[in-house]
Design a protein around this motif. Structure first.
Motif, PDB file in Angstrom:
ATOM      1  N   GLY A   1     -21.655  -8.302  -5.924  1.00  0.00           N
ATOM      2  CA  GLY A   1     -21.299  -7.994  -7.462  1.00  0.00           C
ATOM      3  C   GLY A   1     -20.356  -7.112  -7.355  1.00  0.00           C
ATOM      4  N   ALA A   2     -19.704  -6.460  -6.191  1.00  0.00           N
ATOM      5  CA  ALA A   2     -18.523  -5.509  -6.161  1.00  0.00           C
ATOM      6  C   ALA A   2     -17.739  -5.597  -4.923  1.00  0.00           C
ATOM      7  N   VAL A   3     -16.642  -5.652  -4.784  1.00  0.00           N
ATOM      8  CA  VAL A   3     -15.697  -5.933  -3.896  1.00  0.00           C
ATOM      9  C   VAL A   3     -14.633  -4.851  -3.845  1.00  0.00           C
ATOM     10  N   VAL A   4     -14.462  -4.080  -2.588  1.00  0.00           N
ATOM     11  CA  VAL A   4     -13.101  -3.354  -2.574  1.00  0.00           C
ATOM     12  C   VAL A   4     -12.454  -3.656  -1.187  1.00  0.00           C
ATOM     13  N   THR A   5     -11.222  -3.955  -1.412  1.00  0.00           N
ATOM     14  CA  THR A   5     -10.461  -4.249  -0.145  1.00  0.00           C
ATOM     15  C   THR A   5      -9.481  -3.046   0.227  1.00  0.00           C
ATOM     16  N   SER A   6      -9.984  -2.560   1.209  1.00  0.00           N
ATOM     17  CA  SER A   6      -9.125  -1.277   1.896  1.00  0.00           C
ATOM     18  C   SER A   6      -8.789  -1.568   3.437  1.00  0.00           C
ATOM     19  N   ALA A   7      -8.923  -2.940   3.909  1.00  0.00           N
ATOM     20  CA  ALA A   7      -8.598  -3.129   5.177  1.00  0.00           C
ATOM     21  C   ALA A   7      -6.927  -2.840   5.167  1.00  0.00           C
ATOM     22  N   GLY A   8      -6.336  -2.373   6.368  1.00  0.00           N
ATOM     23  CA  GLY A   8      -4.869  -2.382   6.410  1.00  0.00           C
ATOM     24  C   GLY A   8      -4.330  -1.687   7.564  1.00  0.00           C
ATOM     25  N   TYR A   9      -3.328  -1.372   7.621  1.00  0.00           N
ATOM     26  CA  TYR A   9      -2.615  -0.628   8.602  1.00  0.00           C
ATOM     27  C   TYR A   9      -1.329   0.022   8.373  1.00  0.00           C
ATOM     28  N   TYR A  10      -0.633   0.779   8.878  1.00  0.00           N
ATOM     29  CA  TYR A  10       0.518   1.548   8.527  1.00  0.00           C
ATOM     30  C   TYR A  10       1.394   1.801   9.628  1.00  0.00           C
ATOM     31  N   GLU A  11       2.754   1.158   9.610  1.00  0.00           N
ATOM     32  CA  GLU A  11       3.679   1.611  10.303  1.00  0.00           C
ATOM     33  C   GLU A  11       5.167   1.966   9.864  1.00  0.00           C
ATOM     34  N   MET A  12       6.032   2.595  10.414  1.00  0.00           N
ATOM     35  CA  MET A  12       7.363   2.893   9.888  1.00  0.00           C
ATOM     36  C   MET A  12       8.433   2.134  10.714  1.00  0.00           C
ATOM     37  N   ALA A  13       9.544   1.735   9.835  1.00  0.00           N
ATOM     38  CA  ALA A  13      10.636   1.434  10.786  1.00  0.00           C
ATOM     39  C   ALA A  13      11.786   1.033   9.784  1.00  0.00           C
ATOM     40  N   PRO A  14      13.115   1.382  10.204  1.00  0.00           N
ATOM     41  CA  PRO A  14      14.046   0.993   9.335  1.00  0.00           C
ATOM     42  C   PRO A  14      14.286  -0.664   9.119  1.00  0.00           C
ATOM     43  N   VAL A  15      14.704  -1.163   8.147  1.00  0.00           N
ATOM     44  CA  VAL A  15      14.783  -2.673   7.838  1.00  0.00           C
ATOM     45  C   VAL A  15      15.317  -3.338   8.746  1.00  0.00           C
ATOM     46  N   ALA A  16      16.250  -2.696   9.452  1.00  0.00           N
ATOM     47  CA  ALA A  16      17.053  -3.690  10.494  1.00  0.00           C
ATOM     48  C   ALA A  16      16.275  -4.029  11.512  1.00  0.00           C
ATOM     49  N   GLU A  17      15.301  -3.001  11.853  1.00  0.00           N
ATOM     50  CA  GLU A  17      14.482  -3.081  13.046  1.00  0.00           C
ATOM     51  C   GLU A  17      13.127  -3.690  12.849  1.00  0.00           C
ATOM     52  N   ILE A  18      12.785  -4.189  11.482  1.00  0.00           N
ATOM     53  CA  ILE A  18      11.540  -5.113  11.479  1.00  0.00           C
ATOM     54  C   ILE A  18      11.751  -6.322  11.748  1.00  0.00           C
ATOM     55  N   SER A  19      10.967  -6.885  12.862  1.00  0.00           N
ATOM     56  CA  SER A  19      10.945  -8.084  13.380  1.00  0.00           C
ATOM     57  C   SER A  19      10.330  -9.075  12.284  1.00  0.00           C
ATOM     58  N   PRO A  20      10.611 -10.457  12.240  1.00  0.00           N
ATOM     59  CA  PRO A  20      10.272 -11.366  11.439  1.00  0.00           C
ATOM     60  C   PRO A  20       8.522 -11.297  11.482  1.00  0.00           C
ATOM     61  N   ASP A  21       8.152 -11.347  12.795  1.00  0.00           N
ATOM     62  CA  ASP A  21       6.729 -11.337  12.836  1.00  0.00           C
ATOM     63  C   ASP A  21       6.032  -9.952  12.288  1.00  0.00           C
ATOM     64  N   ALA A  22       6.862  -8.792  12.292  1.00  0.00           N
ATOM     65  CA  ALA A  22       5.981  -7.687  11.727  1.00  0.00           C
ATOM     66  C   ALA A  22       6.269  -7.775  10.221  1.00  0.00           C
ATOM     67  N   TRP A  23       7.207  -8.280   9.467  1.00  0.00           N
ATOM     68  CA  TRP A  23       6.884  -8.431   8.433  1.00  0.00           C
ATOM     69  C   TRP A  23       5.977  -9.676   8.078  1.00  0.00           C
ATOM     70  N   ARG A  24       5.637 -10.671   8.644  1.00  0.00           N
ATOM     71  CA  ARG A  24       4.577 -11.553   8.331  1.00  0.00           C
ATOM     72  C   ARG A  24       3.317 -10.928   8.756  1.00  0.00           C
ATOM     73  N   ARG A  25       3.075 -10.159   9.453  1.00  0.00           N
ATOM     74  CA  ARG A  25       1.663  -9.545   9.834  1.00  0.00           C
ATOM     75  C   ARG A  25       1.450  -8.558   8.685  1.00  0.00           C
ATOM     76  N   MET A  26       2.487  -7.727   8.169  1.00  0.00           N
ATOM     77  CA  MET A  26       2.114  -6.723   7.078  1.00  0.00           C
ATOM     78  C   MET A  26       1.714  -7.724   5.753  1.00  0.00           C
ATOM     79  N   LEU A  27       2.340  -8.548   5.647  1.00  0.00           N
ATOM     80  CA  LEU A  27       1.989  -9.518   4.345  1.00  0.00           C
ATOM     81  C   LEU A  27       0.598  -9.948   4.620  1.00  0.00           C
ATOM     82  N   ARG A  28       0.317 -10.633   5.834  1.00  0.00           N
ATOM     83  CA  ARG A  28      -0.850 -11.359   5.902  1.00  0.00           C
ATOM     84  C   ARG A  28      -1.935 -10.462   6.100  1.00  0.00           C
ATOM     85  N   VAL A  29      -2.034  -9.393   6.567  1.00  0.00           N
ATOM     86  CA  VAL A  29      -3.083  -8.234   6.519  1.00  0.00           C
ATOM     87  C   VAL A  29      -3.266  -7.679   5.075  1.00  0.00           C
TER      88      VAL A  29
END
Length: 231
Positions: A71-99
């Motif tokens: 009857g109630a759902v809370v979605t709090s799963a996740g992780y955090y990392e910092m990086a300049p845009v130029a250093e964010i790999s395609p895999d890192a972009w995809r993983r952040m959005l997937r999670v």
């Protein structure tokens, strides 16, 4: 199974999610948890990668079989990392959005039949950075920002069926997610906050608890729990 209402929390083994599990249990819920590492998440915990839709369906089914309709759902799963845009790999972009975004979507789709049946509530955990952005936080802020759009759209879609969908957007919170040397813990950052301190997991959890249990007229809202960083 008992006659108590059932809640499902993702990322409930620690941090904000762990505090939410405790808060909802105090309010009388039987709480199930989906977590990548559920060792400390209690008896009703299932090891699930929320970015995997099939694993989420299986995990939700297991919690439902143990405890009953959700009857109630809370979605709090996740992780955090910092990086300049130029250093964010395609895999890192995809993983952040997937999670973050994918995890919310997967859990919402798997639990909506229960939520409609129980006229329940879903609360997503986003971030202050979804609202204000941040230096070297582009992929995290983008994923959390997408959560705001999804929450507002889903809220409009299911409100007529009695389901309340809302969001909390915490600022930096005193959890293991922030390393001891994180810039969010530095005095020069904390001095910019009206409250001059980080939020605690319990404070964020109390806002989640309110949205789940008491905010019966709130739909599509984003509650900013961030020591005044976003006003």
């Amino acid at each position: 199974m008992s006659d108590r209402p059932v809640a499902l929390v993702t990322g409930g083994a620690s941090g904000i999610g762990g505090a939410v599990v405790e808060a909802l249990a105090r309010r009388g819920f039987d709480v199930g948890c989906l977590d990548l590492n559920p060792t400390d998440a209690g008896n009703h915990a299932v090891a699930v990668d929320v970015s995997d839709p099939l694993a989420v369906v299986a995990g939700v089914s297991e919690i439902r079989d143990r405890l009953g309709p959700i009857g109630a759902v809370v979605t709090s799963a996740g992780y955090y990392e910092m990086a300049p845009v130029a250093e964010i790999s395609p895999d890192a972009w995809r993983r952040m959005l997937r999670v973050h975004l994918g995890g919310l979507v997967n859990v919402a789709r798997a639990t909506l039949p229960d939520l409609v049946e129980r006229r329940g509530a879903l609360v997503a955990v986003a971030s202050e950075l979804a609202v204000g952005g941040g230096d070297e936080d582009a992929h995290y802020a983008a994923a959390k920002g997408a959560i705001l759009g999804f929450v507002r759209s889903l809220a409009a879609e299911v409100a007529g069926q009695g389901v309340r969908v809302n969001c909390v957007a915490p600022g930096p919170t005193d959890t293991p997610l922030l390393a001891a040397d994180s810039p969010w813990r530095a005095d020069d950052y904390l001095s910019t906050l009206p409250l001059r301190r980080l939020a605690t997991p319990r404070e964020v959890a109390r806002c989640v608890e309110y949205l789940v249990c008491d905010a019966t007229f709130s739909v599509g809202e984003v509650v900013n729990v961030n020591s005044g960083a976003v006003i």
